[in-house]
Each structure stands twice: as C-alpha cells, then as structure tokens.
Design a protein around this motif. Sequence first.
Motif, PDB file in Angstrom:
ATOM      1  N   GLY A   5      28.232  33.111  51.622  1.00 47.99           N
ATOM      2  CA  GLY A   5      28.048  32.801  53.028  1.00 47.99           C
ATOM      3  C   GLY A   5      28.751  33.733  53.990  1.00 47.99           C
ATOM      4  O   GLY A   5      28.794  33.458  55.175  1.00 47.99           O
ATOM      5  N   LYS A   6      29.332  34.837  53.512  1.00 48.62           N
ATOM      6  CA  LYS A   6      30.025  35.763  54.395  1.00 48.62           C
ATOM      7  C   LYS A   6      29.272  37.080  54.461  1.00 48.62           C
ATOM      8  O   LYS A   6      28.626  37.504  53.515  1.00 48.62           O
ATOM      9  CB  LYS A   6      31.454  36.005  53.912  1.00 48.62           C
ATOM     10  N   GLY A   7      29.426  37.757  55.615  1.00 46.79           N
ATOM     11  CA  GLY A   7      28.840  39.076  55.745  1.00 46.79           C
ATOM     12  C   GLY A   7      27.344  39.041  55.965  1.00 46.79           C
ATOM     13  O   GLY A   7      26.748  38.026  56.335  1.00 46.79           O
ATOM     14  N   VAL A   8      26.723  40.191  55.746  1.00 48.42           N
ATOM     15  CA  VAL A   8      25.281  40.373  55.888  1.00 48.42           C
ATOM     16  C   VAL A   8      24.739  40.854  54.550  1.00 48.42           C
ATOM     17  O   VAL A   8      25.319  41.743  53.922  1.00 48.42           O
ATOM     18  CB  VAL A   8      24.967  41.403  56.994  1.00 48.42           C
ATOM     19  N   TYR A   9      23.648  40.256  54.127  1.00 49.81           N
ATOM     20  CA  TYR A   9      23.058  40.625  52.845  1.00 49.81           C
ATOM     21  C   TYR A   9      22.045  41.752  53.026  1.00 49.81           C
ATOM     22  O   TYR A   9      21.126  41.643  53.847  1.00 49.81           O
ATOM     23  CB  TYR A   9      22.352  39.434  52.220  1.00 49.81           C
ATOM     24  N   GLN A  10      22.207  42.823  52.246  1.00 46.72           N
ATOM     25  CA  GLN A  10      21.180  43.852  52.142  1.00 46.72           C
ATOM     26  C   GLN A  10      20.431  43.600  50.841  1.00 46.72           C
ATOM     27  O   GLN A  10      21.010  43.693  49.756  1.00 46.72           O
ATOM     28  CB  GLN A  10      21.796  45.250  52.137  1.00 46.72           C
ATOM     29  N   VAL A  11      19.169  43.231  50.957  1.00 46.76           N
ATOM     30  CA  VAL A  11      18.370  42.925  49.773  1.00 46.76           C
ATOM     31  C   VAL A  11      17.195  43.881  49.688  1.00 46.76           C
ATOM     32  O   VAL A  11      16.652  44.323  50.704  1.00 46.76           O
ATOM     33  CB  VAL A  11      17.881  41.459  49.771  1.00 46.76           C
ATOM     34  N   LYS A  12      16.817  44.185  48.465  1.00 45.79           N
ATOM     35  CA  LYS A  12      15.640  45.018  48.235  1.00 45.79           C
ATOM     36  C   LYS A  12      14.590  44.177  47.520  1.00 45.79           C
ATOM     37  O   LYS A  12      14.852  43.588  46.470  1.00 45.79           O
ATOM     38  CB  LYS A  12      15.989  46.246  47.394  1.00 45.79           C
ATOM     39  N   VAL A  13      13.404  44.116  48.110  1.00 46.09           N
ATOM     40  CA  VAL A  13      12.286  43.360  47.551  1.00 46.09           C
ATOM     41  C   VAL A  13      11.288  44.367  46.993  1.00 46.09           C
ATOM     42  O   VAL A  13      10.735  45.189  47.735  1.00 46.09           O
ATOM     43  CB  VAL A  13      11.617  42.483  48.621  1.00 46.09           C
ATOM     44  N   THR A  14      11.067  44.318  45.679  1.00 37.91           N
ATOM     45  CA  THR A  14      10.200  45.281  45.008  1.00 37.91           C
ATOM     46  C   THR A  14       9.060  44.556  44.314  1.00 37.91           C
ATOM     47  O   THR A  14       9.286  43.613  43.545  1.00 37.91           O
ATOM     48  CB  THR A  14      10.977  46.099  43.969  1.00 37.91           C
ATOM     49  N   LEU A  15       7.837  44.972  44.571  1.00 41.28           N
ATOM     50  CA  LEU A  15       6.671  44.401  43.914  1.00 41.28           C
ATOM     51  C   LEU A  15       6.599  44.936  42.494  1.00 41.28           C
ATOM     52  O   LEU A  15       6.623  46.148  42.266  1.00 41.28           O
ATOM     53  CB  LEU A  15       5.408  44.754  44.695  1.00 41.28           C
ATOM     54  N   SER A  16       6.511  44.054  41.524  1.00 43.04           N
ATOM     55  CA  SER A  16       6.550  44.444  40.113  1.00 43.04           C
ATOM     56  C   SER A  16       5.192  44.963  39.630  1.00 43.04           C
ATOM     57  O   SER A  16       4.142  44.528  40.099  1.00 43.04           O
ATOM     58  CB  SER A  16       6.967  43.250  39.248  1.00 43.04           C
ATOM     59  N   GLY A  17       5.245  45.910  38.688  1.00 41.77           N
ATOM     60  CA  GLY A  17       4.053  46.329  37.962  1.00 41.77           C
ATOM     61  C   GLY A  17       3.238  47.422  38.604  1.00 41.77           C
ATOM     62  O   GLY A  17       2.151  47.737  38.109  1.00 41.77           O
ATOM     63  N   ILE A  18       3.701  48.002  39.712  1.00 40.55           N
ATOM     64  CA  ILE A  18       2.927  49.032  40.399  1.00 40.55           C
ATOM     65  C   ILE A  18       3.782  50.282  40.569  1.00 40.55           C
ATOM     66  O   ILE A  18       4.938  50.202  40.956  1.00 40.55           O
ATOM     67  CB  ILE A  18       2.438  48.530  41.770  1.00 40.55           C
ATOM     68  N   ARG A  19       3.173  51.425  40.259  1.00 42.21           N
ATOM     69  CA  ARG A  19       3.827  52.710  40.444  1.00 42.21           C
ATOM     70  C   ARG A  19       2.888  53.638  41.203  1.00 42.21           C
ATOM     71  O   ARG A  19       1.701  53.664  40.900  1.00 42.21           O
ATOM     72  CB  ARG A  19       4.203  53.344  39.085  1.00 42.21           C
ATOM     73  N   ILE A  22       6.291  49.745  45.415  1.00 41.25           N
ATOM     74  CA  ILE A  22       6.133  49.189  46.764  1.00 41.25           C
ATOM     75  C   ILE A  22       7.342  48.313  47.011  1.00 41.25           C
ATOM     76  O   ILE A  22       7.598  47.376  46.243  1.00 41.25           O
ATOM     77  CB  ILE A  22       4.836  48.366  46.862  1.00 41.25           C
ATOM     78  N   TRP A  23       8.113  48.609  48.057  1.00 34.54           N
ATOM     79  CA  TRP A  23       9.344  47.851  48.275  1.00 34.54           C
ATOM     80  C   TRP A  23       9.726  47.809  49.751  1.00 34.54           C
ATOM     81  O   TRP A  23       9.249  48.601  50.556  1.00 34.54           O
ATOM     82  CB  TRP A  23      10.499  48.412  47.438  1.00 34.54           C
ATOM     83  N   ARG A  24      10.608  46.843  50.055  1.00 40.84           N
ATOM     84  CA  ARG A  24      11.168  46.703  51.389  1.00 40.84           C
ATOM     85  C   ARG A  24      12.675  46.465  51.263  1.00 40.84           C
ATOM     86  O   ARG A  24      13.116  45.692  50.406  1.00 40.84           O
ATOM     87  CB  ARG A  24      10.547  45.514  52.150  1.00 40.84           C
ATOM     88  N   ARG A  25      13.443  47.103  52.116  1.00 39.82           N
ATOM     89  CA  ARG A  25      14.888  46.863  52.178  1.00 39.82           C
ATOM     90  C   ARG A  25      15.176  46.077  53.449  1.00 39.82           C
ATOM     91  O   ARG A  25      14.815  46.503  54.542  1.00 39.82           O
ATOM     92  CB  ARG A  25      15.655  48.177  52.134  1.00 39.82           C
ATOM     93  N   LEU A  26      15.832  44.922  53.282  1.00 38.36           N
ATOM     94  CA  LEU A  26      16.004  43.972  54.364  1.00 38.36           C
ATOM     95  C   LEU A  26      17.474  43.660  54.599  1.00 38.36           C
ATOM     96  O   LEU A  26      18.268  43.656  53.646  1.00 38.36           O
ATOM     97  CB  LEU A  26      15.280  42.658  54.044  1.00 38.36           C
ATOM     98  N   LEU A  27      17.811  43.366  55.835  1.00 38.21           N
ATOM     99  CA  LEU A  27      19.097  42.775  56.168  1.00 38.21           C
ATOM    100  C   LEU A  27      18.842  41.330  56.573  1.00 38.21           C
ATOM    101  O   LEU A  27      18.025  41.062  57.464  1.00 38.21           O
ATOM    102  CB  LEU A  27      19.758  43.526  57.321  1.00 38.21           C
ATOM    103  N   ILE A  28      19.523  40.394  55.903  1.00 37.21           N
ATOM    104  CA  ILE A  28      19.339  38.972  56.192  1.00 37.21           C
ATOM    105  C   ILE A  28      20.701  38.291  56.219  1.00 37.21           C
ATOM    106  O   ILE A  28      21.696  38.820  55.706  1.00 37.21           O
ATOM    107  CB  ILE A  28      18.439  38.277  55.145  1.00 37.21           C
ATOM    108  N   SER A  29      20.723  37.114  56.778  1.00 39.27           N
ATOM    109  CA  SER A  29      21.932  36.298  56.736  1.00 39.27           C
ATOM    110  C   SER A  29      21.977  35.516  55.431  1.00 39.27           C
ATOM    111  O   SER A  29      20.959  34.962  55.002  1.00 39.27           O
ATOM    112  CB  SER A  29      21.946  35.319  57.910  1.00 39.27           C
ATOM    113  N   PRO A  30      23.143  35.413  54.781  1.00 36.26           N
ATOM    114  CA  PRO A  30      23.248  34.573  53.587  1.00 36.26           C
ATOM    115  C   PRO A  30      23.047  33.097  53.907  1.00 36.26           C
ATOM    116  O   PRO A  30      22.824  32.293  53.007  1.00 36.26           O
ATOM    117  CB  PRO A  30      24.657  34.849  53.078  1.00 36.26           C
TER     118      PRO A  30
END
Length: 211
Positions: A5-19, A22-30
């Motif tokens: 619950g502290k800080g800011v989360y940097q998460v990477k969302v990657t779609l599986s099985g494709i080359r 395809i991905w997105r890097r996000l900043l979200i609140s925990p």
Amino acid sequence: MGAQGKGVYQVKVTLSGIRPPIWRRLLISPEATFQDLHRVIQVAMGWRASHLHLFQAADGRLIGDPAEDEDDMMGFLDETRLRVGSVLTREGQAIKYEYDFGDSWEHQVKLEKILPAGDEGQLPRCIKAARQCPPEDVGGVHGYHEFLNAMYDPAHLEHEDVKEWWGGEFDPEFVNLEEINQLLPERDALFAESDVDALPPAAEESRRQTP
C-alpha cells in the motif's frame, strides 16, 4: 521497497503468445481495486470490455467480478473489494489476467518497481507501450496470425473480407499513447455503463507513438 500500500506501482502488462510482444507499462496506485486494474488494462491495451475476465494470483487464487460467477462455481475473490497492493507486495511478482475465455487472451501483469510517492502526477497513467492489441473476436493467437496473413497478402482468398471486417488497414505496430492517457480518467464512465461504443476504434490512427 515492498511495503503493502505504499508508493506507486510500475506494472508491465504483456499479452502472452505473440511475438514481437505487445505490452503496456503503467503507473497505478497499490490502493486500486482489481476491478479498476481490469478497466485500466482494457483501456491501455485497446480491448473493449465485451467479454468475461479474471485474474489469477501466483498461489492459484482467482479474482474476478462476482456477477460473472453467480453460482460461485469459480470461487472468485471479489475484485471490487480487493486491493492490488494486497496481492502484489514486492517487486518482481506477477499475476495472470485473462480476457475473453473463448479467444483466451492471457496477459502477464508484473510489478516491476515500487516507486516513491510524490512526483507521479495523475494516476493511473501509461508511460510506455508497444504495438496494437489484436482485434476483438479474431479467434485468439492462432486467429490473429491468420488475420495478419490475410490482411497483408493481397493474393489471400480472404484479403478483402478481412479488410472489410476490420474496416480498413490494420497496423500492428500502431499504438496511440496520448489517446490511452486521455481515456484512462474516463474508464469508470466508459465501462460502468458498458458503453463500449464510446471507445474510439483502434483503426483510427491519429498519431504514432514509438516505444
């Protein structure tokens, strides 16, 4: 840094099985709920929230919308109540997010960094992105490859049909980072009313963003 619950989360969302990936890097609140994370992913990836979804934690727990499991057969934890920071607690952890159980679009959601709070600006925010997500209802990974083959081979028997179905040319490299961040603050209004028609079609390429 790994305190819940502290800080800011940097998460990477990657779609599986494709080359290439395809991905997105996000900043979200925990403190964001998993319902909110679902909506953020939908906007960032370019999906339209027209199918079922779930999250699966590393220990096998399923997190989802209780309305999609009315008989409690899946034993979902309620995504409207569960905070992201209660499941992802340390850097390097990952969970699975599946969207559309027919096409079975599986994504890895990885907590890359826990950043100090203070200068993060508006949350959530997409800070980097690579490539356009596949069209809805294209038939999963295999169907997507077939779609691309038909789209880019004028001699393919389904070339014209695929272009007509999509509504024009499809550029797999295209992603509009500015548009994603314009839509993210509107996510609750977009998806709470299931107003997927309010989302702009991905084929309208107004601007290119090279990650």
